[in-house]
Design a protein around this motif. Sequence first.
Motif, mmCIF file in Angstrom:
data_model
loop_
_atom_site.group_PDB
_atom_site.id
_atom_site.type_symbol
_atom_site.label_atom_id
_atom_site.label_comp_id
_atom_site.label_asym_id
_atom_site.label_seq_id
_atom_site.Cartn_x
_atom_site.Cartn_y
_atom_site.Cartn_z
ATOM 1 N N LEU A 91 41.896 38.022 35.848
ATOM 2 C CA LEU A 91 42.825 37.082 36.469
ATOM 3 C C LEU A 91 42.773 37.100 37.991
ATOM 4 C CD1 LEU A 91 46.141 37.268 34.399
ATOM 5 C CD2 LEU A 91 44.755 35.243 34.832
ATOM 6 N N ASP A 92 42.317 38.218 38.587
ATOM 7 C CA ASP A 92 42.339 38.286 40.044
ATOM 8 C C ASP A 92 41.445 37.250 40.687
ATOM 9 O OD1 ASP A 92 40.137 39.804 38.998
ATOM 10 O OD2 ASP A 92 39.804 40.575 41.012
ATOM 11 N N MET A 103 45.591 42.953 43.522
ATOM 12 C CA MET A 103 44.940 43.285 42.257
ATOM 13 C C MET A 103 43.668 44.078 42.486
ATOM 14 S SD MET A 103 45.553 39.581 40.480
ATOM 15 C CE MET A 103 45.325 38.800 42.070
ATOM 16 N N GLN A 104 43.418 45.023 41.570
ATOM 17 C CA GLN A 104 42.212 45.832 41.606
ATOM 18 C C GLN A 104 41.644 45.975 40.198
ATOM 19 O OE1 GLN A 104 43.549 49.538 43.531
ATOM 20 N NE2 GLN A 104 42.376 48.939 45.323
ATOM 21 N N ASN A 105 40.397 46.463 40.147
ATOM 22 C CA ASN A 105 39.793 46.906 38.888
ATOM 23 C C ASN A 105 39.225 45.787 38.031
ATOM 24 O OD1 ASN A 105 39.094 49.325 37.707
ATOM 25 N ND2 ASN A 105 40.744 49.271 36.238
ATOM 26 N N ARG A 106 38.626 44.776 38.653
ATOM 27 C CA ARG A 106 38.028 43.685 37.890
ATOM 28 C C ARG A 106 36.880 44.158 37.005
ATOM 29 N NH1 ARG A 106 35.304 38.783 41.143
ATOM 30 N NH2 ARG A 106 37.428 38.694 41.985
ATOM 31 N N TYR A 107 36.137 45.171 37.456
ATOM 32 C CA TYR A 107 34.865 45.482 36.807
ATOM 33 C C TYR A 107 34.920 46.652 35.825
ATOM 34 C CZ TYR A 107 33.089 42.311 40.342
ATOM 35 O OH TYR A 107 32.871 41.207 41.132
ATOM 36 N N ASN A 108 36.097 47.232 35.592
ATOM 37 C CA ASN A 108 36.214 48.306 34.609
ATOM 38 C C ASN A 108 37.010 47.786 33.419
ATOM 39 O OD1 ASN A 108 36.744 50.607 33.077
ATOM 40 N ND2 ASN A 108 36.847 51.919 34.875
ATOM 41 N N LEU A 113 42.839 45.280 34.373
ATOM 42 C CA LEU A 113 43.226 44.880 35.723
ATOM 43 C C LEU A 113 44.545 45.554 36.129
ATOM 44 C CD1 LEU A 113 42.214 42.820 37.907
ATOM 45 C CD2 LEU A 113 43.917 41.252 36.986
ATOM 46 N N ARG A 114 44.575 46.076 37.361
ATOM 47 C CA ARG A 114 45.823 46.610 37.912
ATOM 48 C C ARG A 114 46.451 45.530 38.777
ATOM 49 N NH1 ARG A 114 44.678 51.412 41.141
ATOM 50 N NH2 ARG A 114 45.111 52.682 39.324
ATOM 51 N N ILE A 115 47.623 45.066 38.371
ATOM 52 C CA ILE A 115 48.327 44.006 39.087
ATOM 53 C C ILE A 115 49.554 44.609 39.768
ATOM 54 C CG2 ILE A 115 49.541 41.811 38.878
ATOM 55 C CD1 ILE A 115 47.848 41.164 36.476
ATOM 56 N N SER A 116 49.651 44.421 41.071
ATOM 57 C CA SER A 116 50.782 44.921 41.842
ATOM 58 C C SER A 116 51.495 43.748 42.501
ATOM 59 C CB SER A 116 50.303 45.918 42.905
ATOM 60 O OG SER A 116 51.344 46.233 43.805
ATOM 61 N N LEU A 117 52.754 43.547 42.150
ATOM 62 C CA LEU A 117 53.572 42.481 42.721
ATOM 63 C C LEU A 117 54.686 43.117 43.536
ATOM 64 C CD1 LEU A 117 54.307 39.498 42.962
ATOM 65 C CD2 LEU A 117 55.553 39.683 40.820
ATOM 66 N N ARG A 118 54.545 43.031 44.871
ATOM 67 C CA ARG A 118 55.463 43.690 45.788
ATOM 68 C C ARG A 118 55.575 45.179 45.477
ATOM 69 N NH1 ARG A 118 60.336 39.199 46.798
ATOM 70 N NH2 ARG A 118 58.964 37.689 47.811
ATOM 71 N N GLY A 119 54.453 45.755 45.054
ATOM 72 C CA GLY A 119 54.404 47.180 44.754
ATOM 73 C C GLY A 119 54.708 47.520 43.316
ATOM 74 N N PHE A 120 55.334 46.617 42.562
ATOM 75 C CA PHE A 120 55.619 46.858 41.154
ATOM 76 C C PHE A 120 54.318 46.718 40.366
ATOM 77 C CE2 PHE A 120 59.656 45.556 42.938
ATOM 78 C CZ PHE A 120 60.547 46.449 42.361
ATOM 79 N N GLY A 121 53.966 47.750 39.640
ATOM 80 C CA GLY A 121 52.721 47.761 38.903
ATOM 81 C C GLY A 121 51.627 48.569 39.572
ATOM 82 N N ARG A 123 51.515 51.646 40.224
ATOM 83 C CA ARG A 123 51.358 52.985 39.660
ATOM 84 C C ARG A 123 50.442 53.024 38.457
ATOM 85 N NH1 ARG A 123 56.069 51.311 36.847
ATOM 86 N NH2 ARG A 123 56.041 51.860 34.624
ATOM 87 N N SER A 124 50.134 51.845 37.881
ATOM 88 C CA SER A 124 49.455 51.782 36.590
ATOM 89 C C SER A 124 48.104 52.476 36.615
ATOM 90 C CB SER A 124 49.269 50.321 36.169
ATOM 91 O OG SER A 124 48.494 50.231 35.006
ATOM 92 N N ALA A 125 47.882 53.392 35.638
ATOM 93 C CA ALA A 125 46.567 53.990 35.470
ATOM 94 C C ALA A 125 45.655 53.051 34.704
ATOM 95 C CB ALA A 125 46.687 55.322 34.735
ATOM 96 N N PHE A 126 46.227 52.258 33.825
ATOM 97 C CA PHE A 126 45.494 51.229 33.094
ATOM 98 C C PHE A 126 46.506 50.208 32.603
ATOM 99 C CE2 PHE A 126 46.666 54.480 30.082
ATOM 100 C CZ PHE A 126 47.171 53.777 29.009
ATOM 101 N N GLY A 127 46.062 48.964 32.454
ATOM 102 C CA GLY A 127 46.959 47.931 31.964
ATOM 103 C C GLY A 127 47.982 47.511 33.005
ATOM 104 N N ILE A 128 48.996 46.782 32.547
ATOM 105 C CA ILE A 128 49.978 46.166 33.429
ATOM 106 C C ILE A 128 51.319 46.851 33.262
ATOM 107 C CG2 ILE A 128 51.206 44.021 33.938
ATOM 108 C CD1 ILE A 128 48.706 42.546 32.927
ATOM 109 N N ARG A 129 51.976 47.203 34.380
ATOM 110 C CA ARG A 129 53.270 47.859 34.377
ATOM 111 C C ARG A 129 54.217 47.103 35.303
ATOM 112 N NH1 ARG A 129 50.867 49.699 30.817
ATOM 113 N NH2 ARG A 129 50.336 51.861 30.361
ATOM 114 N N GLY A 130 55.469 46.985 34.888
ATOM 115 C CA GLY A 130 56.500 46.427 35.760
ATOM 116 C C GLY A 130 56.472 44.928 35.920
#
Length: 636
Positions: A91-92, A103-108, A113-121, A123-130
């Motif tokens: 999605l990034d 957003m980070q981690n397109r290629y793993n 994908l690690r999605i961070s919205l205003r810092g929420f998410g 922390r995620s080691a994998f997948g989507i959080r927050g």
Amino acid sequence: MRRSSRLLRCCRVSATLSGRRRDGLYAASWTISLALLAMPAFVLAQEQVENPLGEIIVTATRLQTTVWEAARSVSVVDQQAIQNGMQQLALDESLAGVPGLYMQNRYNMAQDLRISLRGFGARSAFGIRGIKIIVDGIPETLPDGFDYLVNLASQELNGYREHSAAKGTVLNGRFGVELSGDDSLTFVLNSTDQPRAQDAGGISATQVALDRRSARAANLVYDAGEALDQQRFGVVYKRDRAAGSLMIRNYYVWRDFSNYLPFETGGAVDLDRFFYGFGAQYTFADVLPAGWELLTGFDIDRQNDTRKRFDNLQGVAGPLSFDQLEKADGNGVFVQGRYQFNRRWNMTAGLRYDTIRFEASDRYLVDGNDSGRASFGEPSYSLGLNRKLGSGVLFANIGNSFETPTTTELANPDGSGGFNPSLQAQTAVNYEVGFKTGTQQLYSEIAAFHIDLEGELVPYELPGSPGRTFYTNAGKSTRRGIETAVAWRGSSGLGLDASLTWSGFRFDRFVDESGADYSGSRLPGVPEYFAFASFNYKNSGGFNAAFETLYSGSLFADNANGVSVPDYVVAALRATYDIQTAKLLLRPYVGINNLFNEKYNSNIRINSFGGRYYEPAPERNVYAGIVIRYTSASPR
């Protein structure tokens, strides 16, 4: 000596069958909305539904509103930006220009994908959080964190780094049934088969310098990666009447997941998951006094996991070392209202209460003494105000949220079953003010926010379980930021989309379980500045081209801010050409990623043990393909 220009060996075959064409544009293959749960900031990448005035209707807020009436930041990503010429690995690619969204981690493919919205998410080691993702009215994320369309996509990727290959097939279907003029059913089907996604792992700075394409040695020895088989079915019923409208949703998801982590004891995971949900909302209409709108509803979500761990004997599952039945139940009730004072002023307000219960039943030990329970409950509120000023809108809002750990994040760091008894929910209060203005050719927006957090969830690793992530609570943290965006469309087919984000995220008070004091440190994993610019061109002959640049400022990889990751600028060029008949569209496309061959990291593993923070991104690479789309209806 390695060549600077590389062609990533990626094969992607997709076919889409859609049932209706709207205003000369085909319905998007993916209709996705991202919303920060119970927070007053929303990111929308959804089908654009227009009213007779040509205004975009925002539906992710539950109480439907326009972009101008929404007392919050709103970004709209259209079909062209999502589909035309994109490689569509993640999605990034489409959402890179949304301010505040990092957003980070397109290629793993094994970490997602690690999605961070205003810092929420972040922390995620994998997948989507927050962040809550909703697709066609059905939640895509789990309870613990009038047309038709068929889309089949198969993708095989050898990967840039050693041990990073992935293969998967996705089938999506959406079928609309009109029961009457005011009643409808929408059925959503999804099947995902991902037999293998290898995980190259994070590597040290020394290893990056020696060979960017190399994998972590332990990931090779233990054959780190994952496999996924998932099916989803959902149905949404809508009824419109003069007195009000009703929406009911029901969904079921079956998931088989296996994961090999880069260590022996308990390093092979087998997860059998079933989750389902039911919800309804009712919007009052003519029964309310003039100027009032009111919506109320509820959400019920259930998740059952059978989680087993086996010893990882160098890529082969060995003896059973963990067997646990986990349950997560989420219940929420909500009410939202809006009052239009006059042509210039309007106010929105919302109130929600959620309870989330976790239960773990130990089935490995004879006495079952590793069983455990955890429960969380908290109200959430939001209040927003809009004031029209000339051609623009001034808005302000306040809202709070609470975010529980997931079942995975609740894992005990001492290696036993049950849940981590010291881990608590994260709570936040958000204050935001902004201004948006626009004409038919130019739209711009600026927003400033301040967020106070208590008990922020922070990831870390242990020496005995490298590659496995545990979590702790930070005492208190503050997030301040400014987000700006501008979009311009010229009459000659030229266009510009740009955004700039400043993020000042810090721990105010944070002493971890080892006694280390990180008070005053910046939040790892999110840069202080990041920006995006896209210059695009489209003509009436079907040619479409875009040149995009993404800037990511420096960031820290650890809580102590002892490891700094340098900034980078990465550029991409893509072009498409449409060959259109009455019912058939052929769209060949070509693109170049990392046009100037920048050396950067696609992902940073936060607080990784042993300095293995880095996942290097591919060098310059080229891709090409063709989209074939058939619609059964002729253009209007």
